[in-house]
Design an enzyme around this catalytic site. Structure first.
Site, mmCIF file in Angstrom:
data_model
loop_
_atom_site.group_PDB
_atom_site.id
_atom_site.type_symbol
_atom_site.label_atom_id
_atom_site.label_comp_id
_atom_site.label_asym_id
_atom_site.label_seq_id
_atom_site.Cartn_x
_atom_site.Cartn_y
_atom_site.Cartn_z
ATOM 1 C CB ILE A 99 12.184 -0.502 21.404
ATOM 2 C CG1 ILE A 99 13.692 -0.101 22.265
ATOM 3 C CG2 ILE A 99 11.062 0.123 22.197
ATOM 4 C CD1 ILE A 99 14.136 1.339 22.142
ATOM 5 N N GLY A 100 13.675 -3.970 21.101
ATOM 6 C CA GLY A 100 14.598 -4.492 20.195
ATOM 7 C C GLY A 100 15.489 -5.408 20.825
ATOM 8 N N GLY A 140 18.888 -7.836 20.194
ATOM 9 C CA GLY A 140 20.125 -8.000 19.319
ATOM 10 C C GLY A 140 20.754 -9.137 19.778
ATOM 11 N N GLY A 141 21.875 -9.357 19.065
ATOM 12 C CA GLY A 141 22.867 -10.295 19.432
ATOM 13 C C GLY A 141 23.241 -9.986 20.974
ATOM 14 C CG PHE A 142 25.266 -6.515 23.559
ATOM 15 C CD1 PHE A 142 26.513 -6.365 23.859
ATOM 16 C CD2 PHE A 142 24.383 -5.639 24.622
ATOM 17 C CE1 PHE A 142 26.827 -5.812 25.098
ATOM 18 C CE2 PHE A 142 24.766 -4.969 25.427
ATOM 19 C CZ PHE A 142 26.254 -5.095 25.841
ATOM 20 C CE LYS A 196 14.274 -10.266 26.258
ATOM 21 N NZ LYS A 196 13.579 -10.705 27.444
ATOM 22 C CB VAL A 197 17.347 -2.495 22.948
ATOM 23 C CG1 VAL A 197 17.458 -0.890 22.761
ATOM 24 C CG2 VAL A 197 18.467 -3.122 22.048
ATOM 25 C CE LYS A 250 23.857 -2.763 22.449
ATOM 26 N NZ LYS A 250 24.558 -2.448 20.793
ATOM 27 C CG ASP A 285 27.231 -6.549 12.678
ATOM 28 O OD1 ASP A 285 27.031 -7.082 12.019
ATOM 29 O OD2 ASP A 285 26.786 -6.707 13.983
#
Ligand SMILES: *[C@@H]1O[C@H](CO)[C@@H](O)[C@H](O)[C@H]1NC(C)=O
Ligand SMILES: *[C@@H]1O[C@H](CO)[C@@H](O)[C@H](O)[C@H]1NC(C)=O
Ligand SMILES: *[C@@H]1O[C@H](CO)[C@@H](O)[C@H](O)[C@H]1NC(C)=O
Ligand SMILES: *[C@@H]1O[C@H](CO)[C@@H](O)[C@H](O)[C@H]1NC(C)=O
Ligand SMILES: *[C@@H]1O[C@H](CO)[C@@H](O)[C@H](O)[C@H]1NC(C)=O
Ligand SMILES: *[C@@H]1O[C@H](CO)[C@@H](O)[C@H](O)[C@H]1NC(C)=O
Ligand SMILES: *[C@@H]1O[C@H](CO)[C@@H](O)[C@H](O)[C@H]1NC(C)=O
Length: 830
Positions: A495-496, A498-500, A502-503, A516, A612
């Protein structure tokens, strides 16, 4: 699966009771018997039939009808107490049951001497087909024993068994249907191996039913014939408590508590912290009750905020024994932003060796709230043990057979029990918030009151849970559980990104979560992972995304959060085709996010700087309520004696505080700057950096400030909003964002001021504020208290605009640029 992960023992369910308003409950089964009496007796409008009529229900080889002229007129039931039936052999009452389900069995005892029978010496047992209600039972004063039993066959057989050489007696008897909603359990939420804990199967004995801060409510004034006693005699320190009464104010929610849950006279009075106007008051109000060790108790708290003048004023902690049951209890949220709404919460307290059960409420350390705490009502119900018994006799606790039934049950040490319980709360508070929308949530968890002896915690994963205790962080999930929840990290469930990492969407029995998964190789990621768990384990706020758990097995870095139905704020602003948000919705989102950040900055002894803040880190739940997410970069803010935190510059392009970038000095005001950028982003609905635009428009902050300074902000707002914002509201909003973007931190407002101004902008939109808008709009932000920060000379102003030339990237704002920065800014330190 699902429940086990949260330490089992937790069920939350909502009550669907749309129809049963205050029309009054009409019990299907309604047997009222005045034992020993030859005539009917009316008590509080209810007719107890004479024993002559009731004899058809009784089979007894030997019994005696007894009467006295001395029954104590001070009791409510004095007419019932004038007669009794003495049972000298095993005797059975058999009642046909018209409607299966929960019934009250009320047994009335008033011992007196009749011929050769001294009822003070009677000793006997009482049982139903499935449960022992009383055993080795004797009474020397008037007593009403109330049980609530779920009857599942079409008749109830109530057996009275005299002990050797003794006899049984009874003055009156009630068997009455209970509304189904009163004690419920959402069986669909239970997985098969947990059913044994379901309340549906439990026989309960009401041991205390207390009206806090008010008088006794007699059975005549309760829709279900219950008696509520005042709390004075249970208060450990009476002087710490004061009474409040406002019965007229009480409202019952659409679904949830009803007048059958407890009458208005219970919800409309409370015992409140007696802080005597001292804003530094710090004490609990504690009630103490005698209980039988070795039993679990269902503890039901009744709350109704009749003390607050406005919403969000009252936050307090709730303790059972020495353990926090909920912190903070936030009645505004539970009551879906209404005051004086009747609510209740259920907890199951695990059996313990202590014969005292303590309940406390006390102030929440939530910053800025006045120390206050209330409790309106309390019910304590004993639950049958594994032998189906409610009596101390028979076997108590340590039953190996039941343990087998549940699968793996782990006896945990003191520390472990405590940690598991805390982990459970973490989830519960989260769930409760979610369910509060539906009107009411009910939650129960067994707590270890004394935390002492070996404690049974039923969970497939208990052993895993105990492993995480030393870290004291959050709830640790086994990797397999996460795999299962995410369909083995199914790419189509992403669903997303990010820098970190996948979600993923994840599905647990209890509902949906967001999972996450970090990239295992990154060292940097590991630090952020830990920070996030630490931060989120400490902070609980309705405008901060809640952490449900984490997994660090096999070098994984997985965080499990509450699922935010509506995704990121950013996705609602541009680029996703979602319908555009109205101005009011946007303002509400800004206010929510500002609340979350304000809490981070001030809610704890040391300020926490998010570092952030951006629209991709503000998430929206199904009601579009905003929650701040992604704490991976957060840092604890300046100490008193220190003006800044020095650290490698991290954050996201387009949102970055230029001063922080120049000086690498981190304060809360960096978040304020970023939030100011978000405000413009919300207003203009465009990316904060858009390299495809003409040079002067690339950086939103710069571009918007230009128009704001010209006083023509309306020229660049989201076309969807044109003509739909009241000019005053827009002006206020623009000024607030402008202040946030001041070049120097000292010139920026605090998050609290920002919040205040946004609320003001909202009111201006609602036009509830009359008067001169110009005056209003200058007064608000003007006087900002100077900060501790002393940043020396204010040079270098030119850097404050576009910090970087951005070329071939579409939109960098979505990515945490830590890596980029660590190259630009030469590692940690200065
Ligand atoms: C006593 O009560 C029963 C039902 O509870 C009723 O059927 C009966 O008529 C009553 N008797 C008298 C004398 O009121
Ligand atoms: C029954 O209760 C009495 C006190 O009420 C107690 O002394 C006695 O030991 C009990 N009997 C049994 C068999 O537990
Ligand atoms: C009583 O127990 C049955 C299961 O035996 C359950 O289906 C029912 O919902 C329960 N009723 C109440 C009111 O708890
Ligand atoms: C029931 O409540 C009314 C009004 O609140 C009161 O006057 C009456 O005394 C109460 N009855 C009993 C039995 O307490
Ligand atoms: C609170 O109310 C109870 C009973 O209504 C009364 O006994 C007690 O004195 C009151 N306490 C205070 C502090 O007013
Ligand atoms: C309130 O009670 C709890 C549990 O006993 C305890 O941990 C806490 O420190 C108490 N708070 C105050 C202010 O006494
Ligand atoms: C209470 O009794 C029922 C049988 O009616 C049993 O299924 C349940 O497990 C008992 N409760 C506990 C906590 O053992």
């Amino acid at each position: 699966m699902g429940h086990e992960r949260f330490g089992l023992f937790i069920w939350v369910w909502s009550v669907l009771c749309l129809v049963c308003l205050s029309s009054g409950f009409n019990p299907t089964d309604n047997y009222l018997i005045d034992c020993g009496s030859s005539t009917n007796t009316t008590v509080g409008g209810r007719v107890f039939m004479g024993d002559n009529l009731a004899s058809k229900y009784l089979s007894s080889s030997q019994s005696v009808l007894a009467s006295t002229s001395k029954s104590d007129p001070s009791t409510d039931y004095s007419t019932l107490y004038q007669t009794a039936r003495i049972l000298t052999s095993v005797s059975k009452f058999t009642f046909p049951i018209g409607r299966k389900g929960r019934h009250w069995i009320r047994l009335y005892f008033y011992p007196f001497v009749y011929t050769s029978y001294n009822m003070n010496l009677a000793n006997f047992a009482v049982s139903t087909q499935n449960h022992v209600l009383l055993s080795n039972f004797s009474v020397t004063t008037d007593v009403v024993k109330e049980f609530s039993v779920n009857l599942t066959s079409d008749k109830l057989v109530l057996t009275f068994t005299p002990s050797d050489n003794s006899f049984a007696f009874l003055n009156a008897l009630e068997v009455v249907s209970v509304p189904d909603e009163l004690i419920i359990d959402d069986a669909t939420r239970l997985s098969t191996n947990q059913n044994f804990l379901g309340l549906l199967w439990q026989a309960l004995e009401t041991v205390y039913r207390v009206n806090m801060g008010g008088p006794m409510i007699s059975f005549e004034n309760d829709t279900l014939g219950r008696t509520w006693v005042p709390d004075q005699s249970y208060l450990v320190q009476k002087n710490l408590a004061t009474n409040v009464s406002n019965i007229e104010a009480v409202k019952y929610p659409q679904d949830g508590a009803t007048p059958d849950t407890a009458p208005k006279t219970v919800y409309g009075t409370c015992t409140r912290m007696n802080s005597e106007g001292d804003p530094n008051s710090n004490f609990n109000i504690t009630w103490e009750f005698d209980v039988d060790p070795g039993f679990q108790y269902l503890v039901r708290f009744h709350f109704c905020d009749i003390v607050s003048k406005s919403l969000n004023q009252l936050y307090f902690n709730l303790y059972i024994g020495y353990v926090i049951a909920c912190q903070p209890v936030d009645l505004s949220v539970l009551a879906t932003n209404q005051l004086a709404v009747a609510l209740y919460m259920d907890y199951v307290v695990a059996s313990n060796t202590n014969n005292k059960l303590r309940v406390s409420v006390g102030p929440s350390p939530l910053h800025g709230t006045y120390p206050d705490a209330i409790l309106n009502g309390l019910e304590i119900m004993k639950m049958n043990n594994s032998d189906g018994s409610l009596s101390g006799l028979g076997s108590v606790a340590s039953d190996s057979s039941a343990k087998k039934k549940v699968g793996v049950i782990v006896g945990v040490s003191i520390a472990a029990a405590f940690a598991v319980v805390l982990a459970a709360f973490l989830f519960v508070c989260n769930r409760r918030r979610r369910l509060a929308r539906q009107g009411l949530s009910k939650t129960w968890i067994p707590l270890s009151i004394n935390g002492g002896n070996s404690h049974t915690m039923g969970s497939k994963y208990s052993n895993v849970t105990t492993a995480s205790i030393n870290s004291n962080l959050g709830y640790r999930f086994p990797f397999v559980a996460v795999q299962e929840a995410t369909n083995n990290f199914d790419e189509s469930w992403v669903i997303g990104i990010g820098g970190f990492g996948k979600v993923y969407k994840g599905v647990l029995n209890d509902g949906t979560v967001a999972v996450k998964r970090g990239n295992p190789k990154s060292q940097q990621g590991l630090a952020e992972f830990r920070t996030e768990i630490e931060m989120l384990s400490q902070f609980r706020h309705r405008h901060l995304v809640s952490l449900i758990g984490y997994c660090d097995e096999r070098n994984e870095m997985i965080l499990i959060y509450e699922y935010m139905e509506n995704g990121t704020l950013k996705s609602h602003l541009y680029g996703s085709g979602l319908p555009s948000l109205s101005w009011k919705q946007r303002l509400e989102i800004c206010i929510g996010a500002a609340r979350g950040l304000h809490y981070l900055h001030t809610g704890y002894a040391k300020a926490v700087i998010h570092r952030d803040v951006k629209s991709a880190n503000i998430l929206l739940d199904e009601n579009l309520m905003a929650k701040v997410a992604d704490f991976g970069l957060s840092k604890t803010g300046p100490e008193i004696d220190q003006t800044h935190v020095s650290t490698a510059v991290k954050g996201s392009f387009g949102y970055l505080d230029p001063e922080y970038f120049r000086r690498q000095q981190l304060t809360e005001k960096s978040d304020v700057y970023s939030f100011g950028v978000v405000l413009f982003e919300i207003l203009c609905a465009r990316p904060v950096i858009d390299p495809t635009l003409p040079r002067e428009m690339v950086n939103l902050a710069e571009w918007a400030m230009k128009w704001q300074k010209k006083g023509q902000l309306e020229q660049i707002i989201d076309p969807a909003l044109v003509g739909k914002i009241r000019p005053d509201s827009l002006r206020k909003f623009g000024e607030t964002a402008e202040k946030c973007l001041a070049d120097f931190g000292v010139d920026r407002p605090s998050m609290g001021d920002v919040l205040w101004n946004l609320e003001y902008a909202f009111q201006l939109e609602e036009a509830v504020i009359q008067g001169d808008p110009d005056e209003n709009s200058t007064n608000m932000i003007g006087e900002l208290s100077p900060q501790v920060n002393n940043f020396g000379q204010h040079d270098d102003r030119s850097v404050s605009t576009t910090p970087f030339e951005v070329s071939s990237v579409d939109d960098l704002s979505g990515v945490s640029m830590s890596k980029v920065f660590s190259q630009l800014v030469k590692s940690e330190g200065r």
